[in-house]
Enzyme design. Structure first.
Site, short mmCIF file in Angstrom:
data_model
loop_
_atom_site.label_atom_id
_atom_site.label_comp_id
_atom_site.label_asym_id
_atom_site.label_seq_id
_atom_site.Cartn_x
_atom_site.Cartn_y
_atom_site.Cartn_z
N ASN A 13 0.88 -1.16 0.00
CA ASN A 13 0.00 0.00 0.00
C ASN A 13 0.92 1.21 0.00
O ASN A 13 1.50 1.54 1.03
CB ASN A 13 -0.90 -0.02 1.25
CG ASN A 13 -1.70 1.26 1.39
OD1 ASN A 13 -1.74 2.09 0.47
ND2 ASN A 13 -2.35 1.44 2.54
N LYS A 15 0.26 4.26 -0.26
CA LYS A 15 -0.32 5.47 0.37
C LYS A 15 -0.07 6.68 -0.54
O LYS A 15 -0.12 6.54 -1.75
CB LYS A 15 0.24 5.63 1.79
CG LYS A 15 0.06 4.33 2.60
CD LYS A 15 0.28 4.47 4.06
CE LYS A 15 0.02 3.13 4.73
NZ LYS A 15 0.16 3.17 6.19
N HIS A 98 -9.37 1.38 4.64
CA HIS A 98 -8.11 1.55 5.36
C HIS A 98 -8.33 2.50 6.55
O HIS A 98 -9.08 3.47 6.45
CB HIS A 98 -7.02 2.09 4.43
CG HIS A 98 -5.67 2.00 5.05
ND1 HIS A 98 -5.19 2.94 5.93
CD2 HIS A 98 -4.70 1.04 4.95
CE1 HIS A 98 -3.98 2.57 6.34
NE2 HIS A 98 -3.67 1.43 5.76
N GLU A 100 -6.61 4.81 7.68
CA GLU A 100 -6.31 6.23 7.40
C GLU A 100 -7.49 6.89 6.71
O GLU A 100 -7.74 8.09 6.91
CB GLU A 100 -5.02 6.33 6.56
CG GLU A 100 -3.79 6.06 7.42
CD GLU A 100 -2.61 5.47 6.66
OE1 GLU A 100 -2.60 5.51 5.42
OE2 GLU A 100 -1.69 4.95 7.33
N GLU A 170 -5.48 -4.87 10.31
CA GLU A 170 -4.46 -3.85 10.54
C GLU A 170 -4.76 -3.11 11.85
O GLU A 170 -5.60 -2.20 11.87
CB GLU A 170 -4.46 -2.83 9.40
CG GLU A 170 -4.09 -3.41 8.06
CD GLU A 170 -3.42 -2.37 7.15
OE1 GLU A 170 -2.34 -2.67 6.67
OE2 GLU A 170 -3.97 -1.28 6.97
N GLY A 176 2.51 2.36 10.75
CA GLY A 176 3.47 3.45 10.61
C GLY A 176 4.14 3.85 11.91
O GLY A 176 4.77 4.91 12.00
N SER A 216 3.41 -2.15 10.25
CA SER A 216 4.86 -2.22 10.50
C SER A 216 5.44 -3.60 10.18
O SER A 216 6.40 -4.03 10.82
CB SER A 216 5.20 -1.80 11.93
OG SER A 216 4.80 -0.46 12.17
N GLY A 237 2.95 -1.13 4.23
CA GLY A 237 3.05 0.29 3.94
C GLY A 237 4.49 0.68 3.63
O GLY A 237 4.99 0.48 2.53
N GLY A 238 5.17 1.21 4.63
CA GLY A 238 6.52 1.76 4.45
C GLY A 238 7.48 0.83 3.72
O GLY A 238 8.19 1.27 2.80
P1 13P Z 1 3.11 0.36 7.63
O1 13P Z 1 3.60 -0.94 7.05
O2 13P Z 1 3.85 1.56 7.13
O3 13P Z 1 2.97 0.31 9.13
O4 13P Z 1 1.62 0.54 7.05
C1 13P Z 1 0.74 -0.51 7.15
C2 13P Z 1 -0.45 -0.16 6.37
O5 13P Z 1 -1.20 0.73 6.72
C3 13P Z 1 -0.71 -0.91 5.14
O6 13P Z 1 -1.99 -0.65 4.66
#
Ligand code: 13P
Length: 256
Positions: A13, A15, A98, A100, A170, A176, A216, A237-238
Site C-alpha cells: 500500500n 499510500k 483503510h 487512514e 491492521e 506506521g 509495520s 506500507g513503508g
Molecule cells: P506500515 O507498514 O507503514 O505500518 O503501514 C501498514 C499499512 O497501513 C498498510 O496498509
C-alpha cells in the site's frame, strides 16, 4: 484449518507516495526481485500512478491495485474515483476501509460497506481493512470490533463474491509506528476474523479466505508473522516502497 488451501498475498500500500515516473522506477526495481514468488504480489498505488505502474508491471507477476474507490458509479462527487473507472483501465484490485481513510476522511462502516458493494459490482477484488485502535484494544473489544467491521462491510456479499474478498487485519496502533503486533496477537485476531467468516458463511468459506496482517511488517519480522497458521499474507506500507525489503517479505511469504 488448512493454510495450504489459501492463497498467500503480499500487497504493498504505497499510500500518498511516488509520482508516476517514480512509480515506474519502483515497479521496475521490484519486478526482478519477486519474479519467482510463490505468493501473489500486488502493488496498490495512488490513482495517478496506476497507468505507469501497470505499464511497468506488464509481463511481470506484479498486479497493480488502487487504494480506494467511491460507492457511486458516477455523479457529483468532486475528487472521487469510481470502481468502474478503475476496472475500465484494467485495475482488478482495490483497498477499501483503510484506517487512514476512516481516521482522516470520515470513512464509516456504512460507507466502507457501500464501497465494497460498488467494487464487487464492478468486478474488482477487494482488500478490506479492519482493525482496532489502541484504546479499543485496551478496552478488550478487539475481536468484537473486527467482527462488527467485517459483518457490516460484507452485509449482502454472497458466498461466490467472497472469493473476491481479502481481509487485512491492521491494528491502527501498529500502522506506521514501528510497533508490530506480536505474531501471537496477529494470529489471534486473524483467527477471530476467520471465525466471523465461518459464522457468516460456512467453514469452507472460513478456510478459503485470505486474511493478511498489516502494521509495520518489515523484512525483519515478516517471517515470524507469516508463519502463523491464520496469517495468509501482508499489507505493507513503508516497506513496500523499498524494493529489497518488499522482496524479502515476498520471500518470507513464499516460504510460508
Ligand atoms: P506500515 O507498514 O507503514 O505500518 O503501514 C501498514 C499499512 O497501513 C498498510 O496498509
Amino acid at each position: 484449518m488448512n493454510k495450504q488451501l489459501r492463497k498467500a498475498v503480499i500487497a504493498g500500500n504505497w499510500k500518498m507516495n511516488k509520482t508516476p515516473e517514480e512509480a515506474k522506477e519502483l515497479i521496475s526495481a521490484i519486478a526482478p526481485l519477486v519474479k519467482d514468488a510463490g505468493c501473489e504480489v500486488i502493488a496498490c498505488t495512488p490513482y495517478v500512478d496506476l497507468y505507469s505502474a501497470q505499464e511497468a508491471a506488464k509481463g511481470t507477476n506484479i498486479q497493480i491495485g488502487a487504494e480506494n474507490c467511491h460507492w457511486a458509479e458516477s455523479g457529483a462527487f468532486t475528487g472521487e474515483i469510481s470502481a468502474k473507472m478503475l476496472s475500465s483501465m484494467g485495475v482488478k484490485i482495490v483497498i477499501i476501509g483503510h484506517s487512514e481513510r476512516r481516521q482522516y476522511f470520515g470513512e464509516t462502516d456504512a460507507t466502507v460497506h457501500d464501497r465494497v458493494r460498488a467494487a464487487l459490482d464492478a468486478g474488482l477484488t477487494v482488500i478490506l481493512c479492519v482493525g482496532e485502535t489502541l484504546t479499543q484494544r485496551e478496552q478488550g473489544i478487539t475481536d468484537e470490533l473486527c467482527a462488527m467491521q467485517t459483518k457490516i462491510a460484507l452485509n449482502g456479499v454472497s458466498k461466490e463474491e467472497l472469493s473476491r474478498i481479502i481481509i487485512a487485519y491492521e491494528p491502527v496502533w501498529a500502522i506506521g509506528t514501528g510497533k508490530t503486533a506480536t505474531a501471537q496477537q496477529a494470529n489471534e485476531v486473524c483467527a477471530a476474523i476467520r471465525k466471523t467468516i465461518g459464522a457468516l458463511y460456512d467453514s469452507k468459506a472460513a478456510d478459503g479466505i485470505t486474511i493478511q496482517y498489516g502494521g509495520s511488517m518489515n523484512a525483519g519480522n515478516a517471517a515470524e508473522l507469516l508463519a502463523q497458521p491464520d496469517v495468509d499474507g501482508g499489507l505493507i506500507g513503508g516497506a513496500s516502497l523499498k524494493p529489497g525489503d518488499f522482496a524479502a517479505i515476498v520471500e518470507a511469504a513464499t516460504r510460508g
